[in-house]
Design a protein around this motif. Structure first.
Motif, mmCIF file in Angstrom:
data_model
loop_
_atom_site.group_PDB
_atom_site.id
_atom_site.type_symbol
_atom_site.label_atom_id
_atom_site.label_comp_id
_atom_site.label_asym_id
_atom_site.label_seq_id
_atom_site.Cartn_x
_atom_site.Cartn_y
_atom_site.Cartn_z
ATOM 1 N N ALA A 1 0.875 -1.440 -0.109
ATOM 2 C CA ALA A 1 -0.207 -0.357 -0.055
ATOM 3 C C ALA A 1 1.194 1.026 0.169
ATOM 4 N N VAL A 2 1.781 1.015 0.714
ATOM 5 C CA VAL A 2 2.973 2.590 0.550
ATOM 6 C C VAL A 2 3.463 2.123 -0.773
ATOM 7 N N ILE A 3 4.024 1.198 -1.174
ATOM 8 C CA ILE A 3 4.920 1.691 -2.680
ATOM 9 C C ILE A 3 3.585 2.067 -3.382
ATOM 10 N N ALA A 4 2.649 1.102 -2.916
ATOM 11 C CA ALA A 4 1.285 2.034 -4.648
ATOM 12 C C ALA A 4 1.131 3.661 -3.907
ATOM 13 N N GLY A 5 0.909 3.971 -2.968
ATOM 14 C CA GLY A 5 0.710 4.838 -2.546
ATOM 15 C C GLY A 5 1.648 6.033 -3.352
ATOM 16 N N LEU A 6 2.690 5.955 -2.393
ATOM 17 C CA LEU A 6 4.178 6.941 -3.348
ATOM 18 C C LEU A 6 4.180 6.687 -5.342
ATOM 19 N N LEU A 7 3.492 5.621 -5.525
ATOM 20 C CA LEU A 7 3.838 6.077 -7.393
ATOM 21 C C LEU A 7 2.786 6.138 -8.011
ATOM 22 N N ILE B 1 -5.128 0.721 -6.395
ATOM 23 C CA ILE B 1 -4.191 -0.523 -5.071
ATOM 24 C C ILE B 1 -3.828 -0.012 -3.640
ATOM 25 N N ALA B 2 -3.840 0.576 -4.046
ATOM 26 C CA ALA B 2 -3.032 1.356 -2.117
ATOM 27 C C ALA B 2 -4.050 1.236 -1.440
ATOM 28 N N ALA B 3 -5.107 1.599 -1.985
ATOM 29 C CA ALA B 3 -6.712 1.428 -0.628
ATOM 30 C C ALA B 3 -7.466 0.493 -0.179
ATOM 31 N N GLY B 4 -6.897 -0.019 -1.451
ATOM 32 C CA GLY B 4 -6.914 -1.854 -1.901
ATOM 33 C C GLY B 4 -6.135 -2.930 -0.844
ATOM 34 N N ALA B 5 -5.246 -2.321 -0.906
ATOM 35 C CA ALA B 5 -3.826 -3.282 0.053
ATOM 36 C C ALA B 5 -4.119 -2.160 1.614
#
Length: 58
Positions: A12-18, A23-27
């Motif tokens: 979630a953190v990596i997807a949020g940064l990118l 995807i970040a919210a789902g993870a």
């Protein structure tokens, strides 16, 4: 189970940064759910351990 929660939190953190907010919210939701399931199971087994130990001693 805690390992899986940590894994999804990192995703979630990596997807949020990118910038992949969906995807970040789902993870993050999966990580939160797994963490709370872990906490509930930990408390249940801790209480069961105390109850069984008390019955074995008496």
């Amino acid at each position: 189970m805690l390992k899986w929660a940590l894994f999804f939190a990192i995703i979630a953190v990596i997807a949020g940064l990118l910038g992949f907010t969906g995807i970040a919210a789902g993870a993050a939701a999966i990580a939160k759910f797994l963490f709370f399931v872990f906490v509930v199971l930990c408390v249940v087994f801790l209480v069961l351990g105390f109850v069984v130990t008390k019955k074995m001693i008496d």
